[in-house]
Enzyme design. Sequence first.
Site, PDB file in Angstrom:
ATOM      1  N   ARG A 144     -25.544  13.333  17.758  1.00  0.00           N
ATOM      2  CA  ARG A 144     -25.119  11.820  16.896  1.00  0.00           C
ATOM      3  C   ARG A 144     -24.281  11.610  17.369  1.00  0.00           C
ATOM      4  O   ARG A 144     -23.517  12.061  18.169  1.00  0.00           O
ATOM      5  CB  ARG A 144     -25.420  11.946  15.235  1.00  0.00           C
ATOM      6  CG  ARG A 144     -26.276  12.238  14.677  1.00  0.00           C
ATOM      7  CD  ARG A 144     -26.323  12.917  13.349  1.00  0.00           C
ATOM      8  NE  ARG A 144     -27.379  12.288  12.656  1.00  0.00           N
ATOM      9  CZ  ARG A 144     -27.426  13.193  11.436  1.00  0.00           C
ATOM     10  NH1 ARG A 144     -26.960  14.140  10.453  1.00  0.00           N
ATOM     11  NH2 ARG A 144     -28.906  13.119  10.958  1.00  0.00           N
ATOM     12  N   GLY A 180       0.953  -1.070  -0.106  1.00  0.00           N
ATOM     13  CA  GLY A 180      -0.210   0.255  -0.113  1.00  0.00           C
ATOM     14  C   GLY A 180       0.655   1.488   0.226  1.00  0.00           C
ATOM     15  O   GLY A 180       1.683   1.261   0.570  1.00  0.00           O
ATOM     16  N   ARG A 198      -5.489  -4.006   9.746  1.00  0.00           N
ATOM     17  CA  ARG A 198      -5.953  -5.091  10.284  1.00  0.00           C
ATOM     18  C   ARG A 198      -5.980  -5.696  10.716  1.00  0.00           C
ATOM     19  O   ARG A 198      -6.759  -6.656  11.927  1.00  0.00           O
ATOM     20  CB  ARG A 198      -5.108  -5.922   8.527  1.00  0.00           C
ATOM     21  CG  ARG A 198      -5.239  -5.405   7.697  1.00  0.00           C
ATOM     22  CD  ARG A 198      -4.980  -6.795   6.792  1.00  0.00           C
ATOM     23  NE  ARG A 198      -5.073  -6.258   5.147  1.00  0.00           N
ATOM     24  CZ  ARG A 198      -3.824  -6.057   4.100  1.00  0.00           C
ATOM     25  NH1 ARG A 198      -2.702  -6.063   4.606  1.00  0.00           N
ATOM     26  NH2 ARG A 198      -4.064  -5.757   2.963  1.00  0.00           N
ATOM     27  N   GLU A 243     -10.317  -1.197  11.557  1.00  0.00           N
ATOM     28  CA  GLU A 243     -11.314  -2.639  10.461  1.00  0.00           C
ATOM     29  C   GLU A 243     -10.954  -3.729  10.750  1.00  0.00           C
ATOM     30  O   GLU A 243     -11.798  -4.643  10.451  1.00  0.00           O
ATOM     31  CB  GLU A 243     -10.354  -2.657   9.084  1.00  0.00           C
ATOM     32  CG  GLU A 243      -9.063  -2.751   8.523  1.00  0.00           C
ATOM     33  CD  GLU A 243      -8.105  -2.407   7.523  1.00  0.00           C
ATOM     34  OE1 GLU A 243      -9.012  -1.924   6.211  1.00  0.00           O
ATOM     35  OE2 GLU A 243      -6.854  -2.360   7.325  1.00  0.00           O
ATOM     36  N   THR A 284       4.193   1.429   6.532  1.00  0.00           N
ATOM     37  CA  THR A 284       3.212   0.929   6.528  1.00  0.00           C
ATOM     38  C   THR A 284       2.498   1.549   7.692  1.00  0.00           C
ATOM     39  O   THR A 284       2.985   1.795   8.820  1.00  0.00           O
ATOM     40  CB  THR A 284       3.015  -0.808   7.603  1.00  0.00           C
ATOM     41  OG1 THR A 284       1.846  -0.758   7.862  1.00  0.00           O
ATOM     42  CG2 THR A 284       3.586  -1.005   8.422  1.00  0.00           C
ATOM     43  N   ILE A 285       1.135   2.411   7.375  1.00  0.00           N
ATOM     44  CA  ILE A 285       0.356   2.989   8.305  1.00  0.00           C
ATOM     45  C   ILE A 285       0.202   2.464   8.992  1.00  0.00           C
ATOM     46  O   ILE A 285      -0.178   3.356  10.689  1.00  0.00           O
ATOM     47  CB  ILE A 285      -0.953   3.510   6.955  1.00  0.00           C
ATOM     48  CG1 ILE A 285      -1.981   3.024   6.510  1.00  0.00           C
ATOM     49  CG2 ILE A 285      -0.451   4.439   5.856  1.00  0.00           C
ATOM     50  CD1 ILE A 285      -3.046   3.771   6.391  1.00  0.00           C
ATOM     51  N   ASP A 286       0.011   1.123   8.823  1.00  0.00           N
ATOM     52  CA  ASP A 286      -0.782   0.656  10.727  1.00  0.00           C
ATOM     53  C   ASP A 286       0.456   0.480  11.359  1.00  0.00           C
ATOM     54  O   ASP A 286      -0.060  -0.432  12.455  1.00  0.00           O
ATOM     55  CB  ASP A 286      -0.794  -1.225   9.898  1.00  0.00           C
ATOM     56  CG  ASP A 286      -1.782  -1.334   9.088  1.00  0.00           C
ATOM     57  OD1 ASP A 286      -2.643  -0.502   8.299  1.00  0.00           O
ATOM     58  OD2 ASP A 286      -2.699  -2.497   8.725  1.00  0.00           O
TER      59      ASP A 286
HETATM   60  O1  F6P Z   1      -1.205  -2.323   5.049  1.00  0.00           O
HETATM   61  C1  F6P Z   1      -1.791  -1.404   4.998  1.00  0.00           C
HETATM   62  C2  F6P Z   1      -3.035  -1.250   4.953  1.00  0.00           C
HETATM   63  O2  F6P Z   1      -3.345  -0.057   4.817  1.00  0.00           O
HETATM   64  C3  F6P Z   1      -4.154  -2.111   5.193  1.00  0.00           C
HETATM   65  O3  F6P Z   1      -4.356  -1.499   6.594  1.00  0.00           O
HETATM   66  C4  F6P Z   1      -5.370  -2.047   5.000  1.00  0.00           C
HETATM   67  O4  F6P Z   1      -6.323  -3.068   5.214  1.00  0.00           O
HETATM   68  C5  F6P Z   1      -4.519  -2.453   3.561  1.00  0.00           C
HETATM   69  O5  F6P Z   1      -3.529  -2.213   3.654  1.00  0.00           O
HETATM   70  C6  F6P Z   1      -5.453  -1.901   1.918  1.00  0.00           C
HETATM   71  O6  F6P Z   1      -4.773  -2.248   1.259  1.00  0.00           O
HETATM   72  P1  F6P Z   1      -5.780  -1.887  -0.720  1.00  0.00           P
HETATM   73  O7  F6P Z   1      -6.685  -1.383  -0.137  1.00  0.00           O
HETATM   74  O8  F6P Z   1      -4.735  -0.868  -1.100  1.00  0.00           O
HETATM   75  O9  F6P Z   1      -5.417  -3.216  -0.822  1.00  0.00           O
END
Ligand code: F6P
Length: 362
Positions: free
Chosen positions: A176, A12, A185, A236, A139-141
């Site tokens: 709200r 990503g 993930r 997510e 990785t943004i995670d």
């Molecule tokens: O692995 C990094 C991440 O940002 C996850 O948090 C996310 O699930 C995934 O990439 C989504 O990636 P893409 O939609 O670009 O395949």
Amino acid sequence: MKMKIAVLTGGGDCPGLNGAVKWVTKSAMERAVDFEVIGITDGWRGLVEVDPDDPKSREKYTRTLDEEIVRTWDRYGGTNLGTSRTNPFSPQNDRSEILLDNIKKLGIDVVVAIGGEDTLGTAYRLHKLGVKTIGIPKTIDNDLVGTDYSLGFDTAVNVITEEIDRLRTTAGSHSRIFVVETMGRHAGWLALHGGECSGAYIILIPEYSFSFEEICSLLKERKGREIRYAIIVIAEGAKPTGKEEFIQNTKVDEFGHVTLGGIAKFVAEEIESRTGFETRHLILSHLQRGGTPSAHDRLMARWYGIAAVDMIINEDFGRMASLLRGEITSVPLKECIGRLKRVEVEKYYNKERYNGRRSIIN
Ligand code: F6P
């Protein structure tokens, strides 16, 4: 003889990648060693699909980089080189022989791979096959093991914070509840830090499954105090007790990942039906990976890019540049793959409030 560095970005995209490419290039140009830097188009895909004997194909998949070309790159998000989730070692479609052959034919001496666990896992496999590789964490995670920081995380936390600041005025005006879904993930760092920075009332992370009863009673308690709205941040990959993750698309990529997403809608509907409070949801999705890099991401991209060139000169191959306890260092790639750095619930999370920790120094 010039030493040829090939730099690529995989997985990503996120802000900070361009800065890392810039600083690998710029730093390499300033050293006593005679370096040449080429950028590879679309990550591992570029190295697999390029036909080194065809000039047109070389032009499509490789690009010589110099100080002039990369001069302004650190100011921009995304990746100017392009990216992909191509896995050359995929058991269903193993193209590792082609990859090795292309690296040789292109005269590449070192590959600098900027990416997360999948991209760096490929770099490690190449290293084991005798290719000189260096990794830069992204990785943004922020869930890569072996480093306290992965590129993109800080910008993403800033996006979450800004969007929630924006959401508050409308949530407040309409009394709200808003359930805001972040990426993440398997690790809740984005939701946790984004939630802490934006002052979310409830934060739900993959590492601690939640009970609807408990979060609804927290919401009722808050309404009882005449507070007109509430923000819930949910990763997510978070799940209610006894349930599985929410899968948006079951199609797997070459590294075996499905696409997660959609939990926020389910949680919002469940809260509304259980409490009667009007509840909406918002999925921040790829906005978290967009925009310009934060100051921190620019700085880290710069330091990691320079560190990668230091590592090449020191012949520290098969390693990843990393930040540990505030210092830039390097760690073996082998130690960064195969597992993830997840939120330690006991240390960083408050299970009663479903929120960030309320005690830090023990
Ligand atoms: O692995 C990094 C991440 O940002 C996850 O948090 C996310 O699930 C995934 O990439 C989504 O990636 P893409 O939609 O670009 O395949």
